[in-house]
Motif scaffolding. Sequence first.
Motif, PDB file in Angstrom:
ATOM      1  N   ILE A   1       0.846  -1.199   0.000  1.00  0.00           N
ATOM      2  CA  ILE A   1       0.000   0.000   0.000  1.00  0.00           C
ATOM      3  C   ILE A   1       0.877   1.243   0.000  1.00  0.00           C
ATOM      4  CG2 ILE A   1      -1.819   1.251   1.239  1.00  0.00           C
ATOM      5  CD1 ILE A   1      -2.482  -1.493   2.567  1.00  0.00           C
ATOM      6  N   CYS A   2       0.613   2.139  -0.935  1.00  0.00           N
ATOM      7  CA  CYS A   2       1.433   3.343  -1.051  1.00  0.00           C
ATOM      8  C   CYS A   2       1.007   4.392  -0.026  1.00  0.00           C
ATOM      9  CB  CYS A   2       1.348   3.907  -2.462  1.00  0.00           C
ATOM     10  SG  CYS A   2       2.326   5.400  -2.649  1.00  0.00           S
ATOM     11  N   ASN A   3       1.973   4.847   0.767  1.00  0.00           N
ATOM     12  CA  ASN A   3       1.689   5.869   1.781  1.00  0.00           C
ATOM     13  C   ASN A   3       1.404   7.222   1.166  1.00  0.00           C
ATOM     14  OD1 ASN A   3       1.814   4.486   4.195  1.00  0.00           O
ATOM     15  ND2 ASN A   3       4.046   4.609   4.287  1.00  0.00           N
ATOM     16  N   SER A   4       1.844   7.389  -0.078  1.00  0.00           N
ATOM     17  CA  SER A   4       1.703   8.705  -0.676  1.00  0.00           C
ATOM     18  C   SER A   4       0.386   8.851  -1.439  1.00  0.00           C
ATOM     19  CB  SER A   4       2.912   8.951  -1.585  1.00  0.00           C
ATOM     20  OG  SER A   4       2.731  10.108  -2.335  1.00  0.00           O
ATOM     21  N   CYS A   5       0.072   7.913  -2.337  1.00  0.00           N
ATOM     22  CA  CYS A   5      -1.162   8.069  -3.125  1.00  0.00           C
ATOM     23  C   CYS A   5      -2.266   7.123  -2.674  1.00  0.00           C
ATOM     24  CB  CYS A   5      -0.874   7.886  -4.616  1.00  0.00           C
ATOM     25  SG  CYS A   5      -0.488   6.192  -5.063  1.00  0.00           S
ATOM     26  N   GLY A   6      -1.941   6.158  -1.835  1.00  0.00           N
ATOM     27  CA  GLY A   6      -2.971   5.280  -1.287  1.00  0.00           C
ATOM     28  C   GLY A   6      -3.359   4.103  -2.165  1.00  0.00           C
ATOM     29  N   CYS A   7      -2.663   3.895  -3.283  1.00  0.00           N
ATOM     30  CA  CYS A   7      -3.030   2.747  -4.111  1.00  0.00           C
ATOM     31  C   CYS A   7      -2.517   1.460  -3.456  1.00  0.00           C
ATOM     32  CB  CYS A   7      -2.495   2.897  -5.527  1.00  0.00           C
ATOM     33  SG  CYS A   7      -0.726   2.687  -5.651  1.00  0.00           S
ATOM     34  N   ALA A   8      -3.122   0.355  -3.832  1.00  0.00           N
ATOM     35  CA  ALA A   8      -2.757  -0.921  -3.233  1.00  0.00           C
ATOM     36  C   ALA A   8      -2.561  -1.959  -4.325  1.00  0.00           C
ATOM     37  CB  ALA A   8      -3.838  -1.380  -2.268  1.00  0.00           C
TER      38      ALA A   8
ATOM     39  N   ILE B   1       6.192   3.127  -0.679  1.00  0.00           N
ATOM     40  CA  ILE B   1       5.984   4.121  -1.730  1.00  0.00           C
ATOM     41  C   ILE B   1       5.954   3.396  -3.070  1.00  0.00           C
ATOM     42  CG2 ILE B   1       6.886   6.235  -2.807  1.00  0.00           C
ATOM     43  CD1 ILE B   1       6.109   6.713   0.052  1.00  0.00           C
ATOM     44  N   CYS B   2       4.911   3.632  -3.849  1.00  0.00           N
ATOM     45  CA  CYS B   2       4.751   2.927  -5.129  1.00  0.00           C
ATOM     46  C   CYS B   2       5.690   3.502  -6.193  1.00  0.00           C
ATOM     47  CB  CYS B   2       3.295   3.009  -5.579  1.00  0.00           C
ATOM     48  SG  CYS B   2       2.837   4.565  -6.343  1.00  0.00           S
ATOM     49  N   PRO B   3       5.893   2.762  -7.285  1.00  0.00           N
ATOM     50  CA  PRO B   3       6.832   3.218  -8.327  1.00  0.00           C
ATOM     51  C   PRO B   3       6.482   4.609  -8.861  1.00  0.00           C
ATOM     52  CG  PRO B   3       6.101   0.974  -8.765  1.00  0.00           C
ATOM     53  CD  PRO B   3       5.314   1.447  -7.591  1.00  0.00           C
ATOM     54  N   ASP B   4       5.189   4.877  -9.049  1.00  0.00           N
ATOM     55  CA  ASP B   4       4.790   6.184  -9.579  1.00  0.00           C
ATOM     56  C   ASP B   4       5.183   7.320  -8.644  1.00  0.00           C
ATOM     57  OD1 ASP B   4       3.802   5.079 -11.792  1.00  0.00           O
ATOM     58  OD2 ASP B   4       1.689   5.542 -11.418  1.00  0.00           O
ATOM     59  N   CYS B   5       4.950   7.103  -7.352  1.00  0.00           N
ATOM     60  CA  CYS B   5       5.254   8.174  -6.391  1.00  0.00           C
ATOM     61  C   CYS B   5       6.750   8.333  -6.179  1.00  0.00           C
ATOM     62  CB  CYS B   5       4.540   7.910  -5.073  1.00  0.00           C
ATOM     63  SG  CYS B   5       2.744   8.071  -5.228  1.00  0.00           S
ATOM     64  N   GLN B   6       7.507   7.259  -6.414  1.00  0.00           N
ATOM     65  CA  GLN B   6       8.968   7.380  -6.289  1.00  0.00           C
ATOM     66  C   GLN B   6       9.536   8.238  -7.413  1.00  0.00           C
ATOM     67  OE1 GLN B   6      11.009   3.563  -5.977  1.00  0.00           O
ATOM     68  NE2 GLN B   6       9.343   2.835  -4.704  1.00  0.00           N
TER      69      GLN B   6
HETATM   70 ZN   LIG Z   1       1.799   6.001  -4.845  1.00  0.00          ZN
END
Ligand SMILES: [Zn+2]
Length: 164
Positions: free
Chosen positions: A117-124, A157-162
């Motif tokens: 789960i991404c802490n930044s955008c919330g996607c899972a 943190i997901c790849p997009d948010c990184q």
């Molecule tokens: Zn994200």
Amino acid sequence: MKNFDTVSLSFCGGSHDHGRCVKTALSAAEELCRSKSVRLTDARKRILELVWDSHHPVGAYDILSKLSLESGKTAPPTVYRALDFLLEQGLIHRIESLNAYVGCAHPTEEHAGLFLICNSCGCAAEVHDQTIDQTILAKASNLGFAPEQRTLEVRGICPDCQST
Ligand SMILES: [Zn+2]
Ligand SMILES: [Zn+2]
Ligand SMILES: [Zn+2]
């Protein structure tokens, strides 16, 4: 390996064809309900579709307000009952820490939900790994513990948010 793996490993970024995720999920749901002789009513199906709107876990109240916009005032129990049904059939998972729901891409296989789960955008993103599942069940049974629900949540943190 089933083609579900590509689905379950996708993060919510725009780089994947989400229409395909939704289509795959809905036809898997129809097939599963047919094989179990349970009814995927229009309302249940629409709520499943709303959960699959993206890979962001969605709360019951978000679903309720979307449904109310679409088809007039909807009673909360309608949504909760449909969500319970979908959970029971393994079509969705509940993310406890977010008090939200997310669609499952491989509902026909008995498994624990393991989510990144991404802490930044919330996607899972759901990770499908039977060895993790078997390890949990084996450890639990060694201790004489009977697991009833098992959902693992890994935060990061997901790849997009990184990349932003
Ligand atoms: Zn994200
Ligand atoms: Zn998708
Ligand atoms: Zn799942």
